[in-house]
Structures are given as C-alpha cells and as structure tokens.
Design a protein around this motif. Structure first.
Motif, PDB file in Angstrom:
ATOM      1  N   LEU A 187      13.266  35.418   4.142  1.00 21.90           N
ATOM      2  CA  LEU A 187      12.785  34.173   3.532  1.00 21.90           C
ATOM      3  C   LEU A 187      12.868  32.965   4.450  1.00 21.90           C
ATOM      4  CD1 LEU A 187      14.219  34.403  -0.115  1.00 21.90           C
ATOM      5  CD2 LEU A 187      11.881  34.855   0.647  1.00 21.90           C
ATOM      6  N   GLY A 188      13.701  33.032   5.477  1.00 19.09           N
ATOM      7  CA  GLY A 188      13.865  31.876   6.353  1.00 19.09           C
ATOM      8  C   GLY A 188      14.244  30.634   5.563  1.00 19.09           C
ATOM      9  N   VAL A 189      15.231  30.774   4.678  1.00 16.16           N
ATOM     10  CA  VAL A 189      15.613  29.690   3.785  1.00 16.16           C
ATOM     11  C   VAL A 189      16.068  28.465   4.580  1.00 16.16           C
ATOM     12  CG1 VAL A 189      17.392  28.979   2.134  1.00 16.16           C
ATOM     13  CG2 VAL A 189      16.196  31.137   1.819  1.00 16.16           C
ATOM     14  N   ARG A 190      15.546  27.312   4.207  1.00 14.36           N
ATOM     15  CA  ARG A 190      15.959  26.056   4.832  1.00 14.36           C
ATOM     16  C   ARG A 190      17.053  25.366   4.046  1.00 14.36           C
ATOM     17  NH1 ARG A 190      10.895  22.432   6.322  1.00 14.36           N
ATOM     18  NH2 ARG A 190      12.641  21.180   7.093  1.00 14.36           N
ATOM     19  N   TYR A 191      17.061  25.621   2.745  1.00 13.55           N
ATOM     20  CA  TYR A 191      18.094  25.024   1.895  1.00 13.55           C
ATOM     21  C   TYR A 191      18.250  25.913   0.668  1.00 13.55           C
ATOM     22  CZ  TYR A 191      20.982  21.187   0.148  1.00 13.55           C
ATOM     23  OH  TYR A 191      22.049  20.422  -0.266  1.00 13.55           O
ATOM     24  N   LEU A 192      19.501  26.047   0.191  1.00 14.16           N
ATOM     25  CA  LEU A 192      19.782  26.901  -0.966  1.00 14.16           C
ATOM     26  C   LEU A 192      20.572  26.090  -1.989  1.00 14.16           C
ATOM     27  CD1 LEU A 192      19.608  29.867  -2.064  1.00 14.16           C
ATOM     28  CD2 LEU A 192      21.886  30.210  -1.091  1.00 14.16           C
ATOM     29  N   VAL A 193      20.099  26.123  -3.235  1.00  9.25           N
ATOM     30  CA  VAL A 193      20.778  25.451  -4.346  1.00  9.25           C
ATOM     31  C   VAL A 193      21.253  26.519  -5.319  1.00  9.25           C
ATOM     32  CG1 VAL A 193      20.580  23.749  -6.198  1.00  9.25           C
ATOM     33  CG2 VAL A 193      19.222  23.480  -4.109  1.00  9.25           C
ATOM     34  N   VAL A 194      22.549  26.496  -5.677  1.00 11.73           N
ATOM     35  CA  VAL A 194      23.080  27.505  -6.588  1.00 11.73           C
ATOM     36  C   VAL A 194      23.877  26.834  -7.704  1.00 11.73           C
ATOM     37  CG1 VAL A 194      23.150  29.327  -4.845  1.00 11.73           C
ATOM     38  CG2 VAL A 194      25.146  27.834  -5.159  1.00 11.73           C
ATOM     39  N   GLY A 195      24.146  27.602  -8.749  1.00  6.04           N
ATOM     40  CA  GLY A 195      24.961  27.107  -9.849  1.00  6.04           C
ATOM     41  C   GLY A 195      26.432  27.071  -9.488  1.00  6.04           C
ATOM     42  N   ASP A 196      27.221  26.433 -10.357  1.00  9.79           N
ATOM     43  CA  ASP A 196      28.635  26.244 -10.043  1.00  9.79           C
ATOM     44  C   ASP A 196      29.445  27.531 -10.073  1.00  9.79           C
ATOM     45  OD1 ASP A 196      28.370  26.562 -12.749  1.00  9.79           O
ATOM     46  OD2 ASP A 196      29.769  24.982 -13.313  1.00  9.79           O
ATOM     47  N   ASP A 197      28.933  28.580 -10.732  1.00 12.30           N
ATOM     48  CA  ASP A 197      29.664  29.841 -10.828  1.00 12.30           C
ATOM     49  C   ASP A 197      28.939  30.971 -10.108  1.00 12.30           C
ATOM     50  OD1 ASP A 197      27.513  29.942 -12.518  1.00 12.30           O
ATOM     51  OD2 ASP A 197      28.612  30.747 -14.242  1.00 12.30           O
TER      52      ASP A 197
END
Length: 321
Positions: free
Chosen positions: A115-125
């Motif tokens: 994916l060549g991720v530039r930024y990743l946003v995840v949940g708190d858990d």
C-alpha cells in the motif's frame, strides 16, 4: 468511492494512501470521528483515503458460537461510508491464512510494500497480526523506521460512557432506539432486497415483503413499528425480525433471521427492490403461536398499536441511510 475486493486487486495506483483498519460495524459516532481525522489527513497530504475492513468480521471467525450480532452487513456499511467521503474501501477475506499473518508481516508486506502507506490512523484499542501481537507502540516504531506517520484517536463518550458497537447493540436489544440514534448519529436501519417468501401472510390477509438479512444474527428481534424507504414516499408498517417459530419448516425455525414487513395500505409486487427499513418502536418480542389464526389475531393487535404509535409520532420523510 472505489471498492477493492481482495489483495489481488490492489494496483500500483493504489500506493501512497492515508489508511485506517477496522471492522467499523455500525459506523457509529466514534468511527465517524476517526474517519473525519482520516479525511483531514488525506487532504493535508494530498493522498487518497483508504479504509481497510474484513469479511467475515474477525469476531465472527473466532467466536463462531455464539456468533456476535451484526449492526451492518457489508452493503449497509458501504452505503453509510459513502457519505463520510472515504475515497477507497479495501475488503480483505478473513480466513485461516489471514489469521496467521504476523504483525511484522502486516507492517512490512501489507502497509509498506503493497500500500505504500503515508499515514495510518487507528482506534484507541487497535491490535493486529497473529494473536493480536501488534499494537500502537509497534506501529509508531515502524512508522519511524519506514517513514509513515501514525496517530490514534481517543475514546469518544456519550453520557460518560464509551461509544462502541457493543453499546449500540445493547441499546437496540432493549428497544432504546433514541439512545441508539444518538450513538450512531442516525436512526438505526436495515437494508436489503425483497425476496420471494412462502406467502403465508397473504393467506391470512396480512401480506408482507421479505428481506433476508444475510447475517448470522441480527442485533435485535421482535415486532416493531417501522418506516420503509425505497418505494417512492416513506411508508409506514409493522415488521417482524426473527426466525418465525410459528411457521417453522419441519418443526425447525430458520437458521438465519428474516425481516418481514407488512406495509400499510400497500399491495404492489416489489420483488428485487432495495428497501431501507428504519426501526422506530418495539411492540413485543417474537413468540410462537399455536395456530395461524392465533398469530393473525396478535398481528392485528400489532398493526393497531403501530398505527396508533404513528398517529402520535408521524415520521419525517426520507431514508435513514
């Protein structure tokens, strides 16, 4: 919004995204807050936003008995996600092969190489990889090594309690549709195409449209006052969600729940139509009757109660989804 089904359909043009990963069942207010952050980062970096999800949901794969109730099946989830502005949804089959992928492989092979991720946003858990060995700290370290940003969203609360899919299910199971609407940011609805049924309702003068819910377990069951969209104007009706114990085949209730709706003052053939049924008020639990006549008497009462409810609470027109 582009839907990518399976890793084998990822193309070079999909590389360089701002991504998030999760089941997003119900797409409730907490999910919406995360997706708003995802969209903001996408615009800031000039990169498309990508939501990665799974079918079946991991909990369904691991906890086959009892199966967790679904708030939204895949079609419903996609319908809701379109309104959030997400650019792409990648749906990955969750199976034994998926289960055994290590956290390190998720990062290096999937996030970085594929994916060549530039930024990743995840949940708190958020946890990931085989045996849930990966966590936010591991992602932050990987981001520093491979050059992508990582952030996690804090907990969103309502009335001092965390907003979660579980809390929405609990509200629905007790018939608290007002609380469910506050947690979701919209009235709770179910969507599906009308299919042929056994036409038992028609034989007792109460025709219904039948919608297969295509989930192992619904988040609620019983008899409800509902509105129906997809037939032009918003229509009123009474609906049963469940396994129809009175009309069981060979003495056995259905394995999967069915949504049956008696639409008031309506008797057109609508097979194949995509309808949205919005739950407004719970009338009673589903139960077995000794005969079809006994069932008809009770359904007539249900219809009268539903009409009285809508006389006091006329709905605003328009679909909830």
């Amino acid at each position: 919004m582009e839907i990518i089904r399976g890793l084998h359909n990822i193309r070079p043009r999909h590389k360089g995204c701002v991504a998030t990963i999760g089941t997003f069942d119900g797409v409730h207010h907490g999910h919406q807050m995360l997706l708003a952050h995802l969209k903001a980062k996408s615009e800031e970096l000039g990169a498309p936003s990508l939501l990665v999800t799974f079918e079946p949901q991991p909990r369904e794969y691991f906890q086959r008995t009892p199966v967790p109730a679904r708030l939204t099946r895949f079609r419903e989830k996609i319908h809701i996600l379109r309104a959030t502005g997400v650019d792409r949804v990648l749906c990955i089959p969750f199976n034994e092969r998926t289960r055994l992928i290590s956290a390190a492989e998720v990062i290096e092979t999937f996030l970085v190489d594929l994916l060549g991720v530039r930024y990743l946003v995840v949940g708190d858990d958020f946890q990931f990889g085989k045996d849930r060995e990966g966590d936010y700290a591991m992602l932050k370290d990987a981001g520093d090594r491979f050059g992508f940003g990582v952030s996690h969203m804090g907990t969103l609360t309502f009335d001092h309690e965390r907003i979660s899919s579980t809390r929405v299910r609990d509200a629905l199971s007790t018939g608290d549709f007002a609380l469910a609407e506050k947690l979701l940011g919209r009235p709770y609805s179910m969507m599906g195409r009308v299919v042929y049924g056994r036409q038992i309702g028609r034989t007792i003068g109460i025709p219904t449209v039948n919608i297969r819910l295509q989930r192992y377990k619904a988040a609620l069951s019983g008899v409800f006052a509902v509105t129906v969209d997809g037939l032009g104007a918003t229509r009123l009706g009474a609906a049963n969600i469940g396994v129809r114990p009175t009309v069981a085949v060979d003495g056995r209730p259905a394995k999967e729940p069915l949504l049956e709706v008696h639409i008031f003052d309506f008797d057109e053939e609508v097979y194949g139509r995509l309808l949205t049924v919005t739950l407004k008020w719970k009338i009673r639990d589903e139960r077995w009757f000794p005969s079809l006549q006994a069932m008809k008497v009770e359904i007539d009462r249900d219809v009268a109660k539903t009409r009285a409810y809508f006389a006091e609470h006329p709905p605003a027109p328009g679909s909830a989804l």
